[in-house]
Design a protein around this motif. Structure first.
Motif, PDB file in Angstrom:
ATOM      1  N   ILE A   1       9.042  -2.890   2.558  1.00 31.69           N
ATOM      2  CA  ILE A   1       9.665  -3.740   1.544  1.00 31.69           C
ATOM      3  C   ILE A   1       9.925  -2.917   0.290  1.00 31.69           C
ATOM      4  O   ILE A   1       9.192  -1.982  -0.011  1.00 31.69           O
ATOM      5  CB  ILE A   1       8.800  -4.969   1.211  1.00 31.69           C
ATOM      6  CG1 ILE A   1       7.431  -4.550   0.664  1.00 31.69           C
ATOM      7  CG2 ILE A   1       8.635  -5.863   2.436  1.00 31.69           C
ATOM      8  CD1 ILE A   1       6.575  -5.710   0.181  1.00 31.69           C
ATOM      9  N   LEU A   2      10.971  -3.272  -0.433  1.00 32.16           N
ATOM     10  CA  LEU A   2      11.291  -2.566  -1.672  1.00 32.16           C
ATOM     11  C   LEU A   2      10.352  -2.989  -2.794  1.00 32.16           C
ATOM     12  O   LEU A   2      10.137  -4.181  -3.016  1.00 32.16           O
ATOM     13  CB  LEU A   2      12.730  -2.870  -2.105  1.00 32.16           C
ATOM     14  CG  LEU A   2      13.849  -1.954  -1.594  1.00 32.16           C
ATOM     15  CD1 LEU A   2      15.159  -2.363  -2.246  1.00 32.16           C
ATOM     16  CD2 LEU A   2      13.557  -0.491  -1.851  1.00 32.16           C
ATOM     17  N   VAL A   3       9.824  -2.004  -3.499  1.00 35.42           N
ATOM     18  CA  VAL A   3       9.037  -2.236  -4.705  1.00 35.42           C
ATOM     19  C   VAL A   3       9.556  -1.253  -5.749  1.00 35.42           C
ATOM     20  O   VAL A   3       9.259  -0.063  -5.706  1.00 35.42           O
ATOM     21  CB  VAL A   3       7.529  -2.020  -4.469  1.00 35.42           C
ATOM     22  CG1 VAL A   3       6.748  -2.268  -5.748  1.00 35.42           C
ATOM     23  CG2 VAL A   3       7.017  -2.924  -3.348  1.00 35.42           C
ATOM     24  N   GLY A   4      10.365  -1.749  -6.661  1.00 34.73           N
ATOM     25  CA  GLY A   4      10.987  -0.853  -7.629  1.00 34.73           C
ATOM     26  C   GLY A   4      11.932   0.110  -6.920  1.00 34.73           C
ATOM     27  O   GLY A   4      12.810  -0.301  -6.160  1.00 34.73           O
ATOM     28  N   HIS A   5      11.720   1.408  -7.139  1.00 31.63           N
ATOM     29  CA  HIS A   5      12.562   2.422  -6.516  1.00 31.63           C
ATOM     30  C   HIS A   5      11.897   3.031  -5.272  1.00 31.63           C
ATOM     31  O   HIS A   5      12.354   4.064  -4.777  1.00 31.63           O
ATOM     32  CB  HIS A   5      12.874   3.535  -7.526  1.00 31.63           C
ATOM     33  CG  HIS A   5      13.592   3.052  -8.738  1.00 31.63           C
ATOM     34  ND1 HIS A   5      13.460   3.648  -9.974  1.00 31.63           N
ATOM     35  CD2 HIS A   5      14.435   2.006  -8.924  1.00 31.63           C
ATOM     36  CE1 HIS A   5      14.201   3.000 -10.854  1.00 31.63           C
ATOM     37  NE2 HIS A   5      14.795   2.005 -10.240  1.00 31.63           N
ATOM     38  N   ASP A   6      10.843   2.368  -4.801  1.00 27.83           N
ATOM     39  CA  ASP A   6      10.116   2.852  -3.628  1.00 27.83           C
ATOM     40  C   ASP A   6      10.183   1.836  -2.498  1.00 27.83           C
ATOM     41  O   ASP A   6      10.540   0.668  -2.715  1.00 27.83           O
ATOM     42  CB  ASP A   6       8.637   3.093  -3.967  1.00 27.83           C
ATOM     43  CG  ASP A   6       8.435   4.147  -5.039  1.00 27.83           C
ATOM     44  OD1 ASP A   6       9.216   5.120  -5.061  1.00 27.83           O
ATOM     45  OD2 ASP A   6       7.508   3.986  -5.843  1.00 27.83           O
ATOM     46  N   VAL A   7       9.822   2.279  -1.317  1.00 27.55           N
ATOM     47  CA  VAL A   7       9.622   1.360  -0.200  1.00 27.55           C
ATOM     48  C   VAL A   7       8.137   1.381   0.132  1.00 27.55           C
ATOM     49  O   VAL A   7       7.521   2.444   0.268  1.00 27.55           O
ATOM     50  CB  VAL A   7      10.491   1.729   1.022  1.00 27.55           C
ATOM     51  CG1 VAL A   7      10.241   3.142   1.507  1.00 27.55           C
ATOM     52  CG2 VAL A   7      10.275   0.742   2.156  1.00 27.55           C
ATOM     53  N   LEU A   8       7.544   0.188   0.207  1.00 28.79           N
ATOM     54  CA  LEU A   8       6.129   0.017   0.500  1.00 28.79           C
ATOM     55  C   LEU A   8       5.996  -0.433   1.949  1.00 28.79           C
ATOM     56  O   LEU A   8       6.617  -1.422   2.361  1.00 28.79           O
ATOM     57  CB  LEU A   8       5.520  -1.032  -0.435  1.00 28.79           C
ATOM     58  CG  LEU A   8       4.096  -1.496  -0.123  1.00 28.79           C
ATOM     59  CD1 LEU A   8       3.095  -0.369  -0.347  1.00 28.79           C
ATOM     60  CD2 LEU A   8       3.736  -2.707  -0.979  1.00 28.79           C
ATOM     61  N   PHE A   9       5.185   0.282   2.712  1.00 25.08           N
ATOM     62  CA  PHE A   9       5.037  -0.042   4.132  1.00 25.08           C
ATOM     63  C   PHE A   9       3.878  -1.010   4.325  1.00 25.08           C
ATOM     64  O   PHE A   9       2.741  -0.729   3.946  1.00 25.08           O
ATOM     65  CB  PHE A   9       4.847   1.239   4.945  1.00 25.08           C
ATOM     66  CG  PHE A   9       6.077   2.095   4.942  1.00 25.08           C
ATOM     67  CD1 PHE A   9       7.116   1.844   5.813  1.00 25.08           C
ATOM     68  CD2 PHE A   9       6.227   3.121   4.009  1.00 25.08           C
ATOM     69  CE1 PHE A   9       8.278   2.602   5.782  1.00 25.08           C
ATOM     70  CE2 PHE A   9       7.377   3.880   3.969  1.00 25.08           C
ATOM     71  CZ  PHE A   9       8.406   3.622   4.860  1.00 25.08           C
ATOM     72  N   ILE A  10       4.193  -2.172   4.916  1.00 26.82           N
ATOM     73  CA  ILE A  10       3.189  -3.212   5.091  1.00 26.82           C
ATOM     74  C   ILE A  10       2.660  -3.276   6.521  1.00 26.82           C
ATOM     75  O   ILE A  10       1.662  -3.947   6.773  1.00 26.82           O
ATOM     76  CB  ILE A  10       3.732  -4.586   4.651  1.00 26.82           C
ATOM     77  CG1 ILE A  10       4.932  -5.002   5.513  1.00 26.82           C
ATOM     78  CG2 ILE A  10       4.109  -4.564   3.176  1.00 26.82           C
ATOM     79  CD1 ILE A  10       5.408  -6.426   5.236  1.00 26.82           C
ATOM     80  N   GLU A  11       3.325  -2.597   7.433  1.00 28.46           N
ATOM     81  CA  GLU A  11       2.829  -2.512   8.807  1.00 28.46           C
ATOM     82  C   GLU A  11       3.456  -1.302   9.491  1.00 28.46           C
ATOM     83  O   GLU A  11       4.607  -0.948   9.217  1.00 28.46           O
ATOM     84  CB  GLU A  11       3.158  -3.782   9.587  1.00 28.46           C
ATOM     85  CG  GLU A  11       2.548  -3.845  10.981  1.00 28.46           C
ATOM     86  CD  GLU A  11       1.038  -3.685  11.002  1.00 28.46           C
ATOM     87  OE1 GLU A  11       0.583  -2.514  11.053  1.00 28.46           O
ATOM     88  OE2 GLU A  11       0.326  -4.703  10.942  1.00 28.46           O
ATOM     89  N   ARG A  12       2.684  -0.667  10.368  1.00 29.34           N
ATOM     90  CA  ARG A  12       3.192   0.453  11.150  1.00 29.34           C
ATOM     91  C   ARG A  12       2.413   0.535  12.448  1.00 29.34           C
ATOM     92  O   ARG A  12       1.189   0.442  12.457  1.00 29.34           O
ATOM     93  CB  ARG A  12       3.042   1.776  10.390  1.00 29.34           C
ATOM     94  CG  ARG A  12       3.748   2.938  11.084  1.00 29.34           C
ATOM     95  CD  ARG A  12       3.474   4.268  10.408  1.00 29.34           C
ATOM     96  NE  ARG A  12       2.231   4.854  10.895  1.00 29.34           N
ATOM     97  CZ  ARG A  12       1.922   6.150  10.760  1.00 29.34           C
ATOM     98  NH1 ARG A  12       2.749   6.963  10.127  1.00 29.34           N
ATOM     99  NH2 ARG A  12       0.788   6.625  11.208  1.00 29.34           N
ATOM    100  N   LEU A  13       3.132   0.686  13.547  1.00 32.32           N
ATOM    101  CA  LEU A  13       2.538   0.918  14.851  1.00 32.32           C
ATOM    102  C   LEU A  13       2.971   2.302  15.307  1.00 32.32           C
ATOM    103  O   LEU A  13       4.141   2.685  15.137  1.00 32.32           O
ATOM    104  CB  LEU A  13       2.996  -0.141  15.860  1.00 32.32           C
ATOM    105  CG  LEU A  13       2.677  -1.598  15.498  1.00 32.32           C
ATOM    106  CD1 LEU A  13       3.251  -2.534  16.556  1.00 32.32           C
ATOM    107  CD2 LEU A  13       1.178  -1.808  15.347  1.00 32.32           C
ATOM    108  N   THR A  14       2.058   3.053  15.873  1.00 32.49           N
ATOM    109  CA  THR A  14       2.376   4.437  16.233  1.00 32.49           C
ATOM    110  C   THR A  14       1.700   4.830  17.529  1.00 32.49           C
ATOM    111  O   THR A  14       0.727   4.199  17.961  1.00 32.49           O
ATOM    112  CB  THR A  14       1.947   5.382  15.098  1.00 32.49           C
ATOM    113  OG1 THR A  14       2.422   6.692  15.356  1.00 32.49           O
ATOM    114  CG2 THR A  14       0.436   5.408  14.942  1.00 32.49           C
ATOM    115  N   ALA A  15       2.224   5.851  18.165  1.00 35.36           N
ATOM    116  CA  ALA A  15       1.653   6.408  19.385  1.00 35.36           C
ATOM    117  C   ALA A  15       0.959   7.722  19.053  1.00 35.36           C
ATOM    118  O   ALA A  15       1.378   8.432  18.130  1.00 35.36           O
ATOM    119  CB  ALA A  15       2.746   6.637  20.426  1.00 35.36           C
ATOM    120  N   PRO A  16      -0.105   8.073  19.789  1.00 34.26           N
ATOM    121  CA  PRO A  16      -0.874   9.281  19.465  1.00 34.26           C
ATOM    122  C   PRO A  16      -0.046  10.567  19.457  1.00 34.26           C
ATOM    123  O   PRO A  16      -0.289  11.459  18.659  1.00 34.26           O
ATOM    124  CB  PRO A  16      -1.943   9.326  20.568  1.00 34.26           C
ATOM    125  CG  PRO A  16      -2.072   7.909  21.022  1.00 34.26           C
ATOM    126  CD  PRO A  16      -0.701   7.318  20.912  1.00 34.26           C
TER     127      PRO A  16
END
Length: 256
Positions: free
Chosen positions: A107-122
């Motif tokens: 989500i946008l917060v000011g001039h940054d993007v804030l990550f609220i969820e991430r799924l990843t593989a090893p």
């Protein structure tokens, strides 16, 4: 609200202390917090005492501090980021299963993007995004795909703030950024090839609400290779439509 000697409120000082924590520094001493926040040590000790009493920070036996569980409780009640995360997670899991790399919500917060969820593989490709942390919107696929739908004045403010070169492929010139934002809006998605790391490609689509309001971005981080972009875009757009439907049902207080 009481003011400090520097003319800033105690609340503002307290927020600076909370902002001093990051994913690489989850335990900090009072001295470290004071240095990071630019606050006098005496003021820092006083504020930490109040924050601890309120449950906003917690003090360990080794005299370090960490973010308190009460902040997590507040965020979990939020109909914004927390609600979006709840609606998105089942569909994010499907995207992640399909790409077997990284799938994330920002989500946008000011001039940054804030990550609220991430799924990843090893064994996934390198990815600099971290849940609860930010990246410059102009360098991130999740940020650019949201900036593309903002009013021109807000785009100009983000561009004026600038972005550093992460790699030789990072677009930093204002006129090139404006062209790219226009292209993203026409296409409905963005593909960043090697913007933050030359080995990685970020592909993102906007997440929109039931009134076409901008909620955030859904993205994948995959290897920066010759694989076609369109299958990823279709996967993301289908997931984004499902997320928008479920988020609308969630925020209206009835089952999807």
């Amino acid at each position: 609200m009481a003011r400090t000697s520097a003319g800033r409120s105690s609340l503002s000082r307290a927020v600076d202390l909370l902002d001093a924590f990051d994913s690489g520094s989850v335990y900090l001493t009072a001295t470290e917090l004071a240095a990071r926040a630019g606050s006098p040590v005496s003021t820092t000790h006083r504020l930490l005492g109040e924050l601890t009493a309120l449950g906003l920070v917690e003090r360990s036996e080794d005299r370090t501090y960490r973010i308190g569980a009460r902040i997590w409780e507040w965020s979990a009640r939020s109909p914004g980021a927390a609600g979006l995360r709840a609606a998105a997670l089942p569909h994010l899991q499907k995207v992640h299963h399909a790409v077997r790399q990284h799938a994330q919500i920002g989500i946008l917060v000011g001039h940054d993007v804030l990550f609220i969820e991430r799924l990843t593989a090893p064994d996934a490709v390198v990815n600099y995004s971290v849940i609860g942390q930010r990246l410059p919107a102009l360098a991130s696929s999740s940020g650019l795909v949201q900036l593309a739908w903002l009013p021109e004045a807000e785009q100009d403010a983000a561009i004026a703030a600038g972005v550093r070169h992460y790699t030789p492929l990072t677009v930093t010139k204002p006129e090139k950024i404006r062209q790219r934002l226009a292209e993203i809006r026409r296409a409905g998605f963005v593909a960043n090839d090697g913007f933050i790391h030359t080995a990685a490609r970020g592909i993102a689509v906007p997440l929109r609400g039931h009134q076409d309001d901008l909620l955030g971005a859904l993205s994948v981080i995959v290897p920066n290779d010759a694989a076609p972009v369109r299958p990823y875009v279709t996967l993301l757009q289908n997931a984004a439509a499902a997320i928008a439907r479920d988020y609308a049902a969630l925020t209206r207080g009835r089952p999807a």
